[in-house]
Scaffold this motif. Structure first.
Motif, PDB file in Angstrom:
ATOM      1  N   SER A   1      44.129  35.791  41.441  1.00  0.00           N
ATOM      2  CA  SER A   1      43.922  36.837  40.419  1.00  0.00           C
ATOM      3  C   SER A   1      43.803  38.030  41.219  1.00  0.00           C
ATOM      4  CB  SER A   1      42.428  36.403  39.816  1.00  0.00           C
ATOM      5  OG  SER A   1      41.584  37.315  40.163  1.00  0.00           O
ATOM      6  N   LEU A   2      43.535  38.352  42.383  1.00  0.00           N
ATOM      7  CA  LEU A   2      43.617  39.462  43.131  1.00  0.00           C
ATOM      8  C   LEU A   2      44.786  40.070  43.101  1.00  0.00           C
ATOM      9  CD1 LEU A   2      41.180  38.575  46.332  1.00  0.00           C
ATOM     10  CD2 LEU A   2      40.585  39.883  44.150  1.00  0.00           C
ATOM     11  N   LEU A   3      45.771  39.125  43.459  1.00  0.00           N
ATOM     12  CA  LEU A   3      47.254  39.410  43.724  1.00  0.00           C
ATOM     13  C   LEU A   3      47.873  39.926  42.271  1.00  0.00           C
ATOM     14  CD1 LEU A   3      49.820  39.635  45.392  1.00  0.00           C
ATOM     15  CD2 LEU A   3      50.273  37.356  44.645  1.00  0.00           C
ATOM     16  N   GLY A   4      47.354  39.366  41.105  1.00  0.00           N
ATOM     17  CA  GLY A   4      47.692  39.745  39.859  1.00  0.00           C
ATOM     18  C   GLY A   4      47.238  40.849  39.606  1.00  0.00           C
TER      19      GLY A   4
ATOM     20  N   ASP B   1      44.494  52.051  48.901  1.00  0.00           N
ATOM     21  CA  ASP B   1      43.457  52.383  48.475  1.00  0.00           C
ATOM     22  C   ASP B   1      42.465  51.295  48.237  1.00  0.00           C
ATOM     23  OD1 ASP B   1      41.959  54.658  46.730  1.00  0.00           O
ATOM     24  OD2 ASP B   1      41.906  52.738  45.397  1.00  0.00           O
ATOM     25  N   PHE B   2      41.176  51.760  48.694  1.00  0.00           N
ATOM     26  CA  PHE B   2      39.955  50.472  48.469  1.00  0.00           C
ATOM     27  C   PHE B   2      38.835  51.412  47.800  1.00  0.00           C
ATOM     28  CE2 PHE B   2      36.990  51.336  52.137  1.00  0.00           C
ATOM     29  CZ  PHE B   2      37.584  52.331  52.669  1.00  0.00           C
ATOM     30  N   ALA B   3      38.621  52.660  47.676  1.00  0.00           N
ATOM     31  CA  ALA B   3      37.831  53.402  47.179  1.00  0.00           C
ATOM     32  C   ALA B   3      37.712  53.451  45.594  1.00  0.00           C
ATOM     33  CB  ALA B   3      37.609  54.804  48.075  1.00  0.00           C
ATOM     34  N   THR B   4      38.938  54.109  45.173  1.00  0.00           N
ATOM     35  CA  THR B   4      39.154  54.442  43.982  1.00  0.00           C
ATOM     36  C   THR B   4      38.706  53.090  43.111  1.00  0.00           C
ATOM     37  OG1 THR B   4      40.700  55.967  44.450  1.00  0.00           O
ATOM     38  CG2 THR B   4      40.632  55.660  42.178  1.00  0.00           C
ATOM     39  N   VAL B   5      39.656  52.113  43.494  1.00  0.00           N
ATOM     40  CA  VAL B   5      39.611  50.979  42.778  1.00  0.00           C
ATOM     41  C   VAL B   5      38.214  50.047  42.548  1.00  0.00           C
ATOM     42  CG1 VAL B   5      41.783  50.054  43.009  1.00  0.00           C
ATOM     43  CG2 VAL B   5      40.156  49.721  44.961  1.00  0.00           C
ATOM     44  N   GLN B   6      37.227  50.459  43.601  1.00  0.00           N
ATOM     45  CA  GLN B   6      36.085  49.941  43.402  1.00  0.00           C
ATOM     46  C   GLN B   6      35.140  50.886  42.509  1.00  0.00           C
ATOM     47  OE1 GLN B   6      33.517  48.618  46.904  1.00  0.00           O
ATOM     48  NE2 GLN B   6      35.130  48.858  48.268  1.00  0.00           N
ATOM     49  N   TYR B   7      35.300  52.167  42.606  1.00  0.00           N
ATOM     50  CA  TYR B   7      34.620  53.013  41.362  1.00  0.00           C
ATOM     51  C   TYR B   7      34.940  52.286  40.206  1.00  0.00           C
ATOM     52  CZ  TYR B   7      34.065  56.326  45.371  1.00  0.00           C
ATOM     53  OH  TYR B   7      33.666  56.951  46.530  1.00  0.00           O
ATOM     54  N   PHE B   8      36.058  52.065  39.905  1.00  0.00           N
ATOM     55  CA  PHE B   8      36.378  51.553  38.559  1.00  0.00           C
ATOM     56  C   PHE B   8      36.242  49.934  38.162  1.00  0.00           C
ATOM     57  CE2 PHE B   8      37.955  55.952  38.918  1.00  0.00           C
ATOM     58  CZ  PHE B   8      37.623  56.407  37.700  1.00  0.00           C
ATOM     59  N   GLY B   9      35.593  49.246  39.123  1.00  0.00           N
ATOM     60  CA  GLY B   9      35.698  47.943  39.083  1.00  0.00           C
ATOM     61  C   GLY B   9      36.927  47.129  39.124  1.00  0.00           C
ATOM     62  N   VAL B  10      37.880  47.599  39.608  1.00  0.00           N
ATOM     63  CA  VAL B  10      39.305  46.863  39.718  1.00  0.00           C
ATOM     64  C   VAL B  10      39.530  46.133  41.051  1.00  0.00           C
ATOM     65  CG1 VAL B  10      41.709  47.132  39.744  1.00  0.00           C
ATOM     66  CG2 VAL B  10      40.189  48.857  38.456  1.00  0.00           C
ATOM     67  N   ASP B  11      39.412  44.782  40.715  1.00  0.00           N
ATOM     68  CA  ASP B  11      39.477  43.860  41.988  1.00  0.00           C
ATOM     69  C   ASP B  11      40.913  43.623  42.576  1.00  0.00           C
ATOM     70  OD1 ASP B  11      36.749  43.582  41.926  1.00  0.00           O
ATOM     71  OD2 ASP B  11      36.517  41.705  41.579  1.00  0.00           O
ATOM     72  N   THR B  12      41.104  44.355  43.399  1.00  0.00           N
ATOM     73  CA  THR B  12      42.374  44.346  44.030  1.00  0.00           C
ATOM     74  C   THR B  12      42.412  43.526  45.248  1.00  0.00           C
ATOM     75  OG1 THR B  12      42.391  46.490  45.187  1.00  0.00           O
ATOM     76  CG2 THR B  12      43.367  46.579  43.076  1.00  0.00           C
TER      77      THR B  12
ATOM     78  N   ALA C   1      52.140  48.417  39.346  1.00  0.00           N
ATOM     79  CA  ALA C   1      53.154  48.713  38.207  1.00  0.00           C
ATOM     80  C   ALA C   1      52.561  49.992  37.452  1.00  0.00           C
ATOM     81  CB  ALA C   1      53.133  47.322  37.367  1.00  0.00           C
ATOM     82  N   LEU C   2      51.504  50.010  36.846  1.00  0.00           N
ATOM     83  CA  LEU C   2      51.008  50.963  36.136  1.00  0.00           C
ATOM     84  C   LEU C   2      50.942  52.523  36.870  1.00  0.00           C
ATOM     85  CD1 LEU C   2      47.895  50.122  33.978  1.00  0.00           C
ATOM     86  CD2 LEU C   2      49.987  50.710  33.153  1.00  0.00           C
ATOM     87  N   VAL C   3      50.505  52.439  38.157  1.00  0.00           N
ATOM     88  CA  VAL C   3      50.569  53.606  38.908  1.00  0.00           C
ATOM     89  C   VAL C   3      52.044  53.967  39.117  1.00  0.00           C
ATOM     90  CG1 VAL C   3      49.997  54.808  41.115  1.00  0.00           C
ATOM     91  CG2 VAL C   3      48.422  53.137  39.952  1.00  0.00           C
ATOM     92  N   LEU C   4      52.842  53.054  39.574  1.00  0.00           N
ATOM     93  CA  LEU C   4      54.181  53.435  39.943  1.00  0.00           C
ATOM     94  C   LEU C   4      54.840  53.758  38.550  1.00  0.00           C
ATOM     95  CD1 LEU C   4      55.626  50.523  41.874  1.00  0.00           C
ATOM     96  CD2 LEU C   4      55.428  52.996  42.503  1.00  0.00           C
TER      97      LEU C   4
END
Lengths: 337, 566, 340
Positions: free
Chosen positions: B50-53, B208-219, B60-63
């Motif tokens: 799920s992390l990979l997904g 990136d490991f900061a921005t995703v945490q602010y927005f609760g995106v588990d990458t 994909a979205l950012v690109l």
């Protein structure tokens, strides 16, 4: 810029390296201790006073708990750190397990710090206490509706809760306390119950507090001092604090604590630092951040006193560290973000 | 023709630089292998699928967003004239100076339920007015797009301006409308450049490991963070980190595949001006508004917010945020960035020089290995460097030599070296791009006139590469200012930078105090960006500056590990 | 009959630099006009204005009788029916030859036939499946011509189209191009800085300098009766020899010459090397000679110090320093200019 020769180029490159390689630690004459600290703000006055009173200089490397512990481990005997100070017990007890901390015998510390808030072997001591409380919007919720952490899984809280992310040590530690008290199955059930109510999961406690105050959520779980901070700024906010589990295990508490490292050069000075923070410096140390003193003879700040006393979970906080990894797994498995 | 000593020195330079980059990666790999099978089992429990997904969805979205926005804005400012275009076309580079973690911090705060946006929303539409959810993957992607699109923008502009003008004109005279011509001719021609820009965007997103945490995106990077810090399982975290590296390599491969047509591209620089169409009236102002809107979201509003935070007196803490600690952090940031820039520029020059005077295959391979540094996600590089430094210290200790302790405890020197490994690619490609236009026969001519390789370096290569070196220095310095994961892990005792301060204060929800250091980063990073890119379209420096990434497009310069593996 | 192209008072500046200033020109259907001038004279800008790839600041442009640019009027390039053959061919590198040629042809059943027809026309019938980079420079240029002709434009513009080809190839491509143009009946405007090309291709030659036309005329007129000294030297080697006019002819050191325009007083006449001959003995000195294979170019110093060149077959072998007498065999009145 026209460089005459590659040797000169290399010289220019090497110069800053040489300059910066030396003299990182400023020299001082008296005793000095180096602290790996995850608690960098809010206690500046306490540290300054400590140096004033004892003549011991203190120097800090600020960082997060885990990062500093990793570094302590990598550095081993060579580490300059004398004291490891964290804002959560998990890394502290793990550091003790990894033999990065040494036992400290101090009757003063043993007398002031309650047994549940220190390592039985004396490798670390709690220096301030933070309670994980339920906060509520006083316009929407009657405190009598609130009882336990688990009860927030009740359907009446559907779409009304704000929680903190699973990356947060606070969330992990709370779930670890469920495991320690009631076993992993019960802990998993609580988490699943919460998620069934579709809570909002926010990135920091302050945002949870402000969201509850603004009516975005009716209840939330945060560390008590984030609420205290907001209330100190604006006492009229419709925010209430409820101490959960009063009838059962007691409210979950965690510590900000410290231990003396294996590699400490000046164990007496380091021990003195811990003792002073638990006694003479206790007020200054905890008040700056609205925390509860571990030293029960010291009164908490007014905002906290107004909330009244509460029953704490008597579990030794060291247990939390032991179950932290399992807690993360439960959160991951349940799909808690 | 080259002396034996010259060959030996070029081998040493290239081998040292390559080792800088490859050793940390190797160390991480060894760490995983020696940990046995156990971590893999634990990785399976981490929900990595799920992390990979999530990571792939975010990528994909950012690109998509960054490529569309970057290329779109580049096209708008190249092919059309509208009010304010001259100023806007260089200002659109400015978001480069705003680190993603600061933009994420600002927007997650502004858009939160108690934040000003939702508060006004409720004030206008009533308390129960629904607001779209904020802590979501698309919003995180949007924030990343806003700071990362300049990479695509810069490269796309160069491609449009230097290669596309005549083919575009030809397509127009053959009956195609502007957008048709853009789609059928300009985009295919610019594809290699767009791919190179998109690659940079993708690698930044992976790191990136900061921005995703602010927005609760588990990458994956959040997963690494959780497994490492919450479950104290570095081997398992490292396995996840290698997964990120694998993704990065796949992206590199993808980029190479996308620019497979690069050899068809016209090699001559096209001197025909792009036939810019004047957008009249409303359409012109709409274009102005679109460009300004992007700037407002990515620079204007964040800067205003940071200013307001830093002028709010914090409730907690003794001094204000403008204290000795802040000044020290600012000084450290500037000093570190400068040193890294100097080192990277010097090593880049030596590498370019070595590759020119010494045509052996192993030299070329070594250079490619070095340049691969930027494909390695920063946290992987940092962990690897920590392991290497510990090993070096252990060896020094075992030999009874002093200095080992200082190495691991962190020294600015070690920090500079790891930074250099991370940013060498940027420095090298920029410098190489400058020299690419200089015929190799010039080097041969100098050598045939009896000049020693050393004289060729100081008398020929250095003067010719000077403008490239300046650009390289600036870009590296800006990136070093913004850098977070490496400095967080490797800095010495008492050594704070502005980035570290922002991260810690933000982690503790002390936004007001984080405002000033964040503002300082943006301000300091903006200075070189402005100096470099300001000017109108006739200023050649703009093109010089942006020839930057361009070496990435040259199929003869295989950037990355893929090139090494070949 | 409607002009294929009509420019009236067209001006274009870049910032403060005028690139094209008040230019007017008419090109008849099927006519080929060569625009010649040194680099930077504005000839390429004029071409871009015609193609619609630049907007004029002032003036009007008509193509095939239709106003395409003027005050309040702007027809974009794709609607002008103007073909362009660019320097370096500018083929689309990502498309095959046939797709390049087909690019401007509307989709339909006729398309493939049209492409084949054009590839036949430029004598490249078998190369449709190749990519541009697989072709030689000359082949690329011919494909570019085919591509430009494919949509049946009423005028084709050539921007230094043969400039990068070596000279032998250049001649053959040029002839093929002119032939193809005549076959399709399209008018052509050639921009070039090569006077030989301009004189060979153009039905008329337009000499351009600093954004203006110095002279627009048929090649022979432009060559023999240039409107200015600038035109004179641009279109071929020229020397200027002082003389005195009496209204009927001009007296010079090379004898009395019929001149145009009829002049009185001090003038300078333009002499081209092929018009000057010399005989052994006299008061002029052979200053220098240059071997050109089939011929020698002798530079003669006249008694007044003026220099004049004479082109002679390689059989005329006179050493430097020899004394000679120069004469003029023009076969037409020479061009007289006011003295400098």
């Amino acid at each position: 810029m026209r460089l005459r020769s590659p040797l000169l180029t290399l010289g220019l490159v090497a110069l800053p390296l040489l300059v910066s390689g030396c003299g990182i630690v400023g020299g001082s004459d008296g005793p000095a201790i180096q602290v790996f600290s995850a608690r960098s703000y809010g206690a500046e006055q306490a540290y300054a006073r400590f140096t004033e009173e004892t003549g011991i200089e203190v120097e800090f490397l600020n960082g997060s708990d885990a990062e500093l512990r990793e570094r302590l481990q990598a550095e081993g005997e060579d580490s300059e750190a004398d004291v490891y100070l964290t804002v959560d017990v998990a890394n502290l007890s793990l550091a003790a397990e990894q033999d990065l901390l040494q036992p400290v015998e101090s009757s003063e510390l043993e007398a002031t710090v309650p047994a549940s808030l220190r390592d039985p072997e004396g490798r670390w001591y709690g220096l301030s206490e933070r309670a994980r409380v339920i906060i509520y919007n006083t316009d929407e919720v009657d405190p009598s509706e609130l009882s336990t952490y688990a009860a927030l899984g009740d359907p009446q809280w559907q779409d009304r809760i704000c929680f903190r992310t699973s990356t947060s040590a606070y969330t992990q530690s709370l779930v670890a306390s469920f495991i320690a008290n009631d076993g992993p199955e019960a802990a998993a059930e609580v988490v699943e119950g919460w998620l069934a109510n579709d809570p909002q999961i926010l990135a920091n406690d302050t945002e949870i507090v402000r969201t509850v105050a603004a009516g975005g959520c009716d209840v939330g779980i945060t560390n008590h001092y984030y609420v205290a901070r907001e209330l100190a700024q604006d006492p009229d906010l419709p925010l209430g604090i409820a101490f959960p589990n009063q009838e059962t295990t007691g409210t979950h508490v965690n510590i900000s604590g410290a231990g003396v490292t294996r590699s400490a050069d000046d164990v007496p000075a380091a021990t003195r630092f811990l003792e002073w923070l638990a006694t003479d410096g206790q007020s200054l140390f905890v008040d700056g951040n609205f925390e509860y003193p571990v030293n029960r003879s010291v009164e908490p700040v007014d905002v906290l006193r107004e909330q009244g006393d509460f029953r704490r979970d008597e579990l030794n906080v060291g247990e939390l560290g032991r179950y932290n990894a399992d807690a993360v797994q439960i959160l991951t498995d349940a799909g808690y973000r | 023709m080259t002396s034996r000593a010259g060959r030996r020195s070029s081998t040493v330079v290239v081998a040292t630089a390559a080792a800088l980059v490859l050793l940390p990666v190797l160390a991480v790999g060894i760490g995983v292998v020696t940990a046995g099978a156990a971590p893999w089992g634990r990785v399976a429990d981490s929900g990595w699928v799920s992390l990979l997904g999530t990571t792939l969805a975010l990528l994909a979205l950012v690109l998509l967003g960054a490529t569309a926005l970057g290329a779109g804005l580049a096209w708008l400012t190249t092919a059309y004239r509208f009010p304010g275009r001259r100023a806007l076309q260089w200002m659109l580079v400015l978001p480069m100076a705003v680190p993603a973690y600061i933009l994420g911090l600002v927007w997650s705060s502004l858009l939160s339920f108690p934040g000003p946006v939702q508060t006004s929303w409720r004030a206008v539409l009533g308390d129960d007015a629904p607001f779209p959810p904020v802590r979501t993957l698309p919003v995180a992607a949007a924030v990343l797009v806003l700071t990362l699109y300049p990479y695509v923008y810069l490269l796309a502009r160069v491609a449009f301006r230097s290669q596309a003008a005549t083919p575009y004109g030809a397509a127009r005279t053959l009956g195609l409308r502007p957008l048709q011509a853009a789609r059928r001719v300009v985009l295919p021609l610019a594809r290699p450049s767009l791919a190179a820009g998109a690659l940079l965007v993708a690698l930044e997103t992976l790191s990136d490991f900061a921005t995703v945490q602010y927005f609760g995106v588990d990458t994956l990077s959040v997963g690494i963070y959780k497994v490492w810090r919450g479950q104290f399982d570095r081997p398992a975290a490292t396995v996840l980190a290698l997964l990120v590296l694998l993704l990065a390599l796949l992206l590199l491969g993808g980029e190479r595949w996308l620019r497979r047509g690069a050899r068809f591209s016209p090699t001559v620089h096209d001197t025909t001006p792009m036939p810019a169409v004047r957008l009249s009236g409303g359409r012109g102002w709409a274009a102005t508004a679109a460009c300004s809107g992007v700037l407002l979201l990515s620079v204007g509003i964040p800067v205003v917010t940071l200013v307001s935070w830093s002028t709010t007196t914090p409730l907690l803490g003794t001094g204000g945020s403008f204290d000795a600690g802040f000044l020290a952090a600012a000084a450290n940031s500037v000093l570190l960035a400068t040193q890294v820039a100097v080192v990277v520029v010097a090593v880049s020059l030596l590498l370019v020089h070595a590759a020119r005077v010494d045509g052996r295959r192993r030299i070329a391979l070594g250079v490619q290995a070095t340049v691969s540094g930027y494909a390695v996600p920063a946290p992987v590089l940092a962990i690897g460097a920590l392991l290497v430094l510990a090993a070096v210290a252990w060896v020094l200790d075992a030999l009874g030599l002093p200095g080992g302790a200082g190495l691991v405890t962190g020294s600015v020197a070690a920090l500079v070296v790891v930074y250099a490994a991370r940013f060498l690619a940027l420095g090298y490609t920029t410098t190489e791009a400058r020299l690419a236009g200089v015929s190799p026969s010039l080097t041969s001519a100098a050598l045939s006139l009896g000049a020693s390789p050393r004289r060729v370096l100081s008398g020929v290569h250095l003067p010719l590469a000077r403008s490239g070196l300046a650009v390289a220095g600036v870009l590296v310095a800006v990136d070093a200012l913004k850098e977070l994961p490496i400095v967080l892990l490797l800095r010495p005792f008492g050594f704070d930078t502005l980035a570290v301060r922002v991260w810690q204060l933000a982690a503790d929800s002390r936004y007001e105090m984080a405002g000033l250091p964040a503002l300082a980063i943006v301000a300091v990073a903006m200075i070189p960006v402005v100096l470099l890119f300001r000017g109108d379209d006739d200023v050649e420096l703009v093109d010089d500056a942006v020839d930057v990434l361009p070496a990435l497009e040259d199929p003869d310069h295989d950037v990355g590990l893929v090139g090494v593996a070949r | 009959m409607t002009a294929a192209v009509r420019l009236a008072g067209v001006s274009k500046s870049f910032g403060k630099v005028p690139a094209v200033a008040d230019v007017s020109l008419e090109v008849a259907p099927g006519e080929l006009v060569a625009l010649v001038g040194p680099s930077g004279c504005g000839k390429s800008t004029l071409l871009l204005l015609l193609a619609g790839l630049l907007e004029p600041d002032a003036g009007t442009i008509e193509v095939g009788g239709r106003l395409v640019a003027g005050p309040r009027t702007w027809v974009p390039p794709e609607e002008r029916r103007v073909g362009v053959v660019f320097q370096d061919a500018a083929l689309f590198p990502h498309l095959r030859v046939a797709d390049n040629v087909a690019f401007g042809v509307p989709r339909g059943r006729e398309r493939a036939a049209r492409v084949a027809e054009l590839l036949e026309l430029v004598d490249l019938p078998d190369l449709g499946r190749r990519y541009p980079h697989e072709l030689s420079g000359g082949q690329q240029q011919r494909v570019a011509l085919a591509r430009a002709l494919a949509p049946s434009p009423s005028v084709v513009l050539f921007d230094e189209a043969f400039g990068n080809l070596d000279s032998g190839l250049r001649t053959s491509i040029r002839e093929a191009t002119v032939a193809a143009l005549h076959e399709t009946g399209a008018a052509g405007v050639f921009v070039t800085h090569d006077q030989v090309e301009a004189l060979a291709v153009g039905d008329r030659v337009a000499v351009m300098r600093r954004g203006r036309f110095e002279h627009v005329a048929e090649p022979a007129t432009a060559f023999h009766e240039p409107a200015s000294r600038f035109s004179a030297t641009l279109l071929g080697e020229a020397d200027f020899v002082p003389g005195t006019g009496d209204g009927a002819a001009v007296d010079t050191e090379l004898g009395r010459l019929a001149a145009t325009p009829a002049s009185t007083g001090a003038v300078e006449v333009m002499l081209r090397p092929h018009e000057v001959t010399f005989t052994p003995g006299g008061s002029a000195v052979v200053d220098r000679r240059e071997f050109r294979g089939a011929s020698y170019v002798y530079t003669l110093r006249l008694p007044s110090g003026a220099l004049v060149r004479s082109i002679q077959p390689h059989t005329v072998d006179v050493p430097v320093g020899a004394l000679v007498t120069a004469a003029v065999e023009a076969g037409h009145p020479v061009r007289a200019f006011p003295p400098r």
